[in-house]
Design a protein around this motif. Structure first.
Motif, PDB file in Angstrom:
ATOM      1  N   TRP A  40     -12.302  79.203  -5.173  1.00  0.00           N
ATOM      2  CA  TRP A  40     -11.630  78.078  -4.496  1.00  0.00           C
ATOM      3  C   TRP A  40     -12.173  77.956  -3.085  1.00  0.00           C
ATOM      4  O   TRP A  40     -12.276  78.933  -2.357  1.00  0.00           O
ATOM      5  CB  TRP A  40     -10.125  78.308  -4.450  1.00  0.00           C
ATOM      6  N   ILE A  66      -3.339  78.660 -19.302  1.00  0.00           N
ATOM      7  CA  ILE A  66      -4.206  78.328 -18.169  1.00  0.00           C
ATOM      8  C   ILE A  66      -5.342  77.391 -18.592  1.00  0.00           C
ATOM      9  O   ILE A  66      -5.528  76.351 -17.964  1.00  0.00           O
ATOM     10  CB  ILE A  66      -4.716  79.601 -17.453  1.00  0.00           C
ATOM     11  N   GLN A  70      -5.780  73.625 -17.157  1.00  0.00           N
ATOM     12  CA  GLN A  70      -7.004  73.347 -16.404  1.00  0.00           C
ATOM     13  C   GLN A  70      -7.685  72.078 -16.890  1.00  0.00           C
ATOM     14  O   GLN A  70      -8.497  71.503 -16.178  1.00  0.00           O
ATOM     15  CB  GLN A  70      -7.971  74.533 -16.490  1.00  0.00           C
ATOM     16  N   ARG A  71      -7.343  71.615 -18.081  1.00  0.00           N
ATOM     17  CA  ARG A  71      -7.910  70.359 -18.584  1.00  0.00           C
ATOM     18  C   ARG A  71      -7.431  69.169 -17.758  1.00  0.00           C
ATOM     19  O   ARG A  71      -8.105  68.149 -17.686  1.00  0.00           O
ATOM     20  CB  ARG A  71      -7.517  70.136 -20.039  1.00  0.00           C
ATOM     21  N   ARG A  74      -8.116  70.986 -11.553  1.00  0.00           N
ATOM     22  CA  ARG A  74      -8.390  72.341 -11.063  1.00  0.00           C
ATOM     23  C   ARG A  74      -7.102  73.011 -10.608  1.00  0.00           C
ATOM     24  O   ARG A  74      -6.428  72.530  -9.700  1.00  0.00           O
ATOM     25  CB  ARG A  74      -9.375  72.274  -9.899  1.00  0.00           C
ATOM     26  N   LEU A  75      -6.755  74.103 -11.250  1.00  0.00           N
ATOM     27  CA  LEU A  75      -5.536  74.845 -10.920  1.00  0.00           C
ATOM     28  C   LEU A  75      -5.741  75.676  -9.668  1.00  0.00           C
ATOM     29  O   LEU A  75      -6.718  76.412  -9.560  1.00  0.00           O
ATOM     30  CB  LEU A  75      -5.154  75.803 -12.047  1.00  0.00           C
ATOM     31  N   TYR A  96      -1.658  72.239  -8.500  1.00  0.00           N
ATOM     32  CA  TYR A  96      -2.996  71.635  -8.511  1.00  0.00           C
ATOM     33  C   TYR A  96      -3.444  71.279  -7.113  1.00  0.00           C
ATOM     34  O   TYR A  96      -2.669  70.958  -6.255  1.00  0.00           O
ATOM     35  CB  TYR A  96      -2.992  70.354  -9.345  1.00  0.00           C
TER      36      TYR A  96
END
Length: 96
Positions: A40, A66, A70-71, A74-75, A96
């Motif tokens: 990140w 997860i 994440q689809r 971006r987590l 998010y």
């Protein structure tokens, strides 16, 4: 974790964490991914970016949840609420 946890799902979760190198930290009745996640860059997301996820089947764990969330995007952080015996309590939070 107790013997009441689905052993196949437990083994899948352990294999997934080993394969991906993702660390899950369990504290105070929750298991947490991210905050920030690996790779990140930049500031954390602003307030109001956390989503409540309810009515989760108790035999689902982060190895399924997860990648699913994440689809969407971006987590930054994913928190799965657990009983003190290690069972999924049926809800989580995605940021998010």
């Amino acid at each position: 974790w107790t013997n009441s946890i689905n052993q196949a799902n437990k083994m899948a979760l352990l294999a997934w964490t080993k394969e991906t190198g993702i660390d899950l930290v369990q504290i105070n009745g929750q298991r947490k991914y991210g905050g920030p996640p690996p790779g990140w860059e930049g500031d954390p997301p602003p307030s109001g970016t956390e989503v409540f996820i309810g009515k989760l089947p108790q035999d689902l764990y982060e190895n399924v949840l997860i990648p699913l969330f994440q689809r969407v995007g971006r987590l930054y952080e994913f928190r799965l609420m657990l009983t003190f015996s290690g069972l999924n309590r049926g809800f989580a939070y995605a940021r998010y």
